[in-house]
Enzyme design. Structure first.
Site, PDB file in Angstrom:
ATOM      1  N   CYS A 105      55.262  22.402  11.763  1.00 46.78           N
ATOM      2  CA  CYS A 105      54.449  23.329  13.396  1.00 46.78           C
ATOM      3  C   CYS A 105      52.861  23.227  12.660  1.00 46.78           C
ATOM      4  O   CYS A 105      51.698  21.927  13.332  1.00 46.78           O
ATOM      5  CB  CYS A 105      55.155  24.507  13.569  1.00 46.78           C
ATOM      6  SG  CYS A 105      54.655  25.243  15.012  1.00 46.78           S
ATOM      7  N   HIS A 210      60.903  22.876  13.893  1.00 46.40           N
ATOM      8  CA  HIS A 210      60.804  24.108  12.546  1.00 46.40           C
ATOM      9  C   HIS A 210      62.362  23.758  12.263  1.00 46.40           C
ATOM     10  O   HIS A 210      63.498  24.520  12.476  1.00 46.40           O
ATOM     11  CB  HIS A 210      61.120  25.729  13.051  1.00 46.40           C
ATOM     12  CG  HIS A 210      59.629  25.808  13.428  1.00 46.40           C
ATOM     13  ND1 HIS A 210      58.483  26.658  11.768  1.00 46.40           N
ATOM     14  CD2 HIS A 210      58.753  26.387  14.002  1.00 46.40           C
ATOM     15  CE1 HIS A 210      57.715  27.167  12.301  1.00 46.40           C
ATOM     16  NE2 HIS A 210      57.533  26.945  13.999  1.00 46.40           N
ATOM     17  N   GLU A 212      63.314  23.748   9.418  1.00 46.14           N
ATOM     18  CA  GLU A 212      63.710  25.122   8.110  1.00 46.14           C
ATOM     19  C   GLU A 212      64.454  25.949   8.619  1.00 46.14           C
ATOM     20  O   GLU A 212      65.959  26.352   7.774  1.00 46.14           O
ATOM     21  CB  GLU A 212      62.409  25.368   7.436  1.00 46.14           C
ATOM     22  CG  GLU A 212      62.257  27.105   8.201  1.00 46.14           C
ATOM     23  CD  GLU A 212      60.970  26.265   8.820  1.00 46.14           C
ATOM     24  OE1 GLU A 212      60.896  24.947   9.992  1.00 46.14           O
ATOM     25  OE2 GLU A 212      60.246  27.060  10.029  1.00 46.14           O
TER      26      GLU A 212
END
Ligand code: MN
Length: 240
Positions: A105, A210, A212
């Site tokens: 990001c 994102h 994660e």
């Protein structure tokens, strides 16, 4: 031995450093040891990288437009010059060492700026597209809301092995002028650059989404990205 992954922290209003658990959990699950790098360490980045095997540039607030030769647009969000300073120093030092870098990001934006590129400070007001997508989703963090198309012959395609994936989206900034040494690895259907790779470094990959959060939600493709980064960091550790 596991590789040590230096993860940049997010700045809070009082300049405390914090990190969402999804980053450290994703690194742990991929076989790495996460360490969080706080603000104010820009003078000591060489020593920090000397005990690290990979650099993860995490998400967060906007990059100060001074770093890409611009003045603030009315839609620029919160900026923290302290965070820019430590992340630019870490990124430049990691590139010199040819250390694996994974940008997420804000991390893709920071990498592009570190290498001389520029950003849209606010895509809704600055990016001209008739079919602009919603890039600041209101869905839960692990939910994919738009697609990206992945180009051929790049490390992202090698990892993911498919031409289109669904990703989450929490950004109002994006790459404008791409840095000379970066190559586009994925785009959304409106033309926004959603992933880049460095033209010559062994592992230098950054994504606008994102992974994660998608990994935390159980997404196998997102987990593959972390595995590839941690594996590259292990290789770097063995060879350096
Ligand atoms: Mn997006």
């Amino acid at each position: 031995m596991k590789p040590i992954i230096a993860i940049t922290a997010c700045a809070e209003d009082d300049l405390s450093s914090r990190l969402n658990k999804a980053y450290s959990k994703s690194v742990l699950d991929a076989g790495g040891i996460p360490i969080i790098i706080p603000l104010d360490v820009e003078a000591d980045v060489e020593q920090i990288l000397a005990i690290s095997d990979g650099l993860l540039l995490s998400g967060g607030h906007d990059v100060h437009p001074f770093h890409f030769g611009a003045e603030p647009s009315p839609k620029l969000g919160q900026i923290y010059p302290e965070r820019d300073a430590v992340e630019l120093a870490l990124t430049n030092a990691a590139i010199t060492r040819k250390m694996p870098i994974f940008g997420i990001c804000r991390g893709i934006q920071l990498l592009n700026v570190a290498l001389g590129g520029t950003l849209y400070q606010d895509i809704e007001t600055e990016f001209k597209s008739r079919n602009l997508l919603k890039h600041t989703q209101q869905a839960a963090r692990g939910v994919a809301t738009h697609y990206v198309t992945i180009g051929h012959d790049n490390v992202l395609m090698d990892i993911i092995e498919q031409g289109q994936i669904g990703v989450n989206s929490y950004h109002h900034q994006a790459i404008n002028v791409l840095a000379q040494k970066l190559l586009v690895a994925a785009k959304s259907s409106d033309g926004i650059i959603e992933a880049v790779v460095h033209e010559s470094l062994p592992f230098c990959l950054a994504v606008q989404w994102h992974p994660e959060e998608q990994a935390l939600a159980g997404d196998d493709i997102a987990k593959k990205l972390f595995k590839a980064f941690v594996d590259a960091s292990m290789k770097f550790k063995r060879e350096s």
